[in-house]
Design a protein around this motif. Structure first.
Motif, mmCIF file in Angstrom:
data_model
loop_
_atom_site.group_PDB
_atom_site.id
_atom_site.type_symbol
_atom_site.label_atom_id
_atom_site.label_comp_id
_atom_site.label_asym_id
_atom_site.label_seq_id
_atom_site.Cartn_x
_atom_site.Cartn_y
_atom_site.Cartn_z
ATOM 1 N N CYS A 162 3.854 5.746 9.462
ATOM 2 C CA CYS A 162 3.704 4.954 8.385
ATOM 3 C C CYS A 162 3.333 5.821 6.894
ATOM 4 O O CYS A 162 3.867 4.875 5.788
ATOM 5 N N LEU A 184 8.654 -3.055 11.477
ATOM 6 C CA LEU A 184 6.845 -2.762 11.050
ATOM 7 C C LEU A 184 6.995 -4.658 10.803
ATOM 8 O O LEU A 184 6.039 -5.225 11.116
ATOM 9 N N LEU A 195 2.951 0.048 1.786
ATOM 10 C CA LEU A 195 3.823 0.949 2.991
ATOM 11 C C LEU A 195 4.621 -0.339 2.760
ATOM 12 O O LEU A 195 6.126 -0.237 2.877
#
Length: 670
Positions: A162, A184, A195
């Motif tokens: 990540c 994700l 992210l």
């Protein structure tokens, strides 16, 4: 469902200035290698996560509100990544061919196995890394969300992946970027996290620059649709780019995804109708290639997008869906049934396939699917005894799982189509128990429909009639607003729309049923102001052509038109198709005569639309009408279409009517 909070992936940038400086230095060293080059100096891209003194807690809160502690990695823990988008040859420095990588990856069945496998590698491409995330989402996510949040989200390999996807998003290949985004999202990562924001921003940037292929566009569109609040503007851009592509080269998956995107972007008018017309034409040529999921999605899209002109495609999809019935999920089958209803399509082979599948799968079906199957049968007037019998058995066992609307949708068809299953005693005992325990949960119109269907098949809800005929319930039907205060209940009418003819007809039929068939009932009655003067007789329920043939035969038999009348209104709410009056000796009287009338014959001229489809089973409302006319003193004679459709001339019709109406009379004196 576990959800990483927005703060979770600010972990790497929210520490001390010194730590941030070191991480920035690392992020430069941890770049993915772009292009088709072989990985160079893999040790230079080795990622070493720092160990922070202060360990912070973060909230994972989608549904289960699980609090987890993310612990930073040890300085000695490493995960090496390489961004080559192609597949390179094996090498001594730990590079593995992508084909071998994915073959091994797909054989792993737990996230621990996957993480162990990744830890054994020194380098991998971004497509490998994103593929690993996708595989983790496949094995760790079910209908209830992430099965093992701690084992996945706190894993050092996962966090390392990540980290690099967030800070190296601009250097990812399109495939690596979009595959990671999809994975994700499935792992329930918070869309507002840094992210996700980084990946989404990068994807939208490439979209604006026109850098995405058809496959990439569909992957980005799928990701946006998965988010709780997709950007319609971005989806619109995707559609605009798709319009420029060659539709004939799209794969079935890409075609399906564009249909799904259009469901969200097309609000009103025909903004994309030209595109839809082209898609509908091409889809027609690939119908045979569509799997159950794609078939269901496209049919659902055609409904949502009101593609009523796409008749050839709808017909082809409906026929193609027959072979998929055993393989549809519950939601997919519901979509298909709704499409059949919306487009008015009926397929005998589809019904036969349902009759095979439903009894076999009934006890594992979701109540929504069961109720939709029954609703479909009811709307199409399909009396399928295998389906109805199976649903009755399932309802007896699992009724507590059904919502009130699902209960009504499952039971109403029995009355509408006039059918009692072998398990009827147990079925209606179960229904009565549910009504006692959940009476207040039913919406007024839903409850009325349910009880009305019961009386059609001689199941009398006498214990609930005092509530049905009460002023309070009738006010609810009228749409009154009911407020309760400490000073007592108060009813405030908010300009109620009143009861329509359908509702008052149902109330009147229940009232008449109780009066005629339940003389022991001594509870409240239905006030005259809530009663109809005559039951609804839509023109479609009367086969005018058949009625004309019967009247012609009667004229031949009785010699004069004055001896019978048609469409006669009675004081008992019903309309009689043809009425014949007899005196005490059995002679026919003129229709206008009101004295010396000893008996009346009611001819029920029942065309095909008064029967279940492809059946000789009368619909519930026609069956109760004939039952009530008998109780009111009429001699009821049924003239069903299937008994007279082969009578070729007037004389044969007259002979048939003579035997049917006057079976013991050899000659008539009129």
């Amino acid at each position: 469902m576990a959800l990483i909070s927005q703060k979770s992936f600010q972990f790497y940038s929210s520490s001390t200035p010194a730590s941030r400086s070191i991480l920035m230095t690392l992020s430069k060293r941890l770049s993915f290698i772009s292009g088709q080059r072989k990985p160079q100096n893999c040790s230079s891209v080795a990622m070493r996560m720092l160990c922070f003194k202060d360990k912070s807690q973060y909230m994972f809160c989608r549904k289960n509100h699980v609090q987890l502690r993310i612990q930073s990695l040890s300085v000695n823990d490493t995960v090496h990544l390489c961004g080559d988008t192609g597949s390179g040859p094996k090498s001594d420095n730990g590079w593995i061919d992508e084909q071998l990588f994915f073959k091994k990856l797909n054989s792993l069945c737990t996230s621990k196995e996957i993480f162990d496998f990744l830890s054994s590698l020194e380098v991998m491409s971004d497509t490998m890394a994103s593929g690993a995330l996708q595989r983790i989402s496949e094995v760790e996510v079910d209908d209830n969300g992430l099965k093992n949040p701690e084992g996945v989200l706190e894993n050092e390999v996962f966090r390392a992946l990540c980290f690099q996807f967030e800070f190296e998003s601009s250097k990812l290949s399109n495939t690596g970027l979009l595959n990671a985004l999809q994975a994700l999202i499935k792992l329930r990562i918070d869309p507002q996290s840094t992210l996700m924001a980084s990946l989404l921003s990068e994807g939208e940037g490439r979209l604006g620059k026109g850098q995405l292929t058809v496959k990439n566009l569909c992957a980005l569109g799928e990701s946006l649709l998965e988010l709780e609040c997709p950007s319609c503007a971005t989806l619109g851009q995707i559609v605009n780019h798709m319009q420029e592509k060659d539709i004939e080269k799209w794969s079935p998956r890409e075609m399906v995804m564009v249909y799904k995107i259009l469901q969200v972007t097309v609000r009103e008018g025909e903004q994309y109708q030209d595109l839809l017309n082209r898609m509908n034409s091409v889809t027609l040529t690939i119908v045979s290639q569509l799997n159950p999921e794609f078939t269901s999605v496209i049919l659902n899209s055609l409904v949502v997008l009101h593609q009523t002109r796409a008749v050839p495609l709808v017909t082809a999809l409906c026929r193609h869906s027959v072979k998929h019935i055993p393989y549809f999920t519950g939601d997919e089958l519901v979509n298909v049934l709704e499409a059949f209803l919306y487009f008015g399509h009926r397929e005998q082979m589809f019904t036969e396939a349902l009759e095979t599948h439903v009894p076999e799968a009934i006890f594992t079906m979701h109540p929504q699917t069961v109720s939709k199957v029954m609703h479909y049968c009811c709307r199409k007037m399909i009396l399928s005894k295998p389906i109805f019998d199976a649903v009755a058995e399932a309802f007896i066992s699992n009724a507590d799982r059904f919502t009130t609307d699902q209960i009504a949708e499952s039971i109403v068809p029995f009355g509408t189509l006039n059918y009692l299953p072998p398990s009827a005693p147990s079925l209606f005992r179960k229904l009565e128990t549910i009504l006692y325990t959940r009476f207040r949960h039913f919406q007024p119109h839903t409850l009325l429909n349910l009880l009305h269907s019961c009386v059609l098949i001689q199941r009398y809800p006498v214990n609930f009639l005092p509530k049905i005929f009460s002023p309070y319930f009738l006010q609810q039907l009228q749409g009154c607003v009911v407020s309760n205060f400490s000073g007592g209940g108060k009813v405030e009418p908010a300009q109620p729309p009143g009861l329509d003819r359908i509702v008052t007809a149902q109330l009147t039929r229940i009232f008449l049923t109780v009066t005629l068939e339940c003389p022991f009932y001594e509870g409240p009655k239905l006030l005259p102001k809530y009663q109809v003067k005559a039951f609804l007789m839509p023109h479609s329920t009367l086969d005018v052509h058949l009625l004309k043939r019967v009247k012609t035969g009667l004229l031949y038999l009785l010699k004069k038109r004055i001896y019978f009348s048609s469409e006669v209104s009675t004081p008992y709410f019903y309309t009689v198709d043809i009425e014949i009056k007899l005196d005490e000796e059995g002679f026919v009287l003129p229709a206008t005569q009101s004295e010396e009338v000893h008996s009346r014959i009611a001819l029920c001229v029942d065309g095909q639309n008064r029967f279940c489809i492809n059946s000789h089973n009368l619909l519930g409302e026609e069956a109760i009408k004939q039952r009530h006319l008998q109780l009111l003193g009429y001699e009821v004679v049924q003239i069903p279409f299937f008994e007279v459709e082969n009578l070729q001339n007037c004389r044969k019709m007259a002979e048939y009517l003579h035997k049917k109406i006057f079976p013991h009379t050899y000659g008539l004196s009129c």
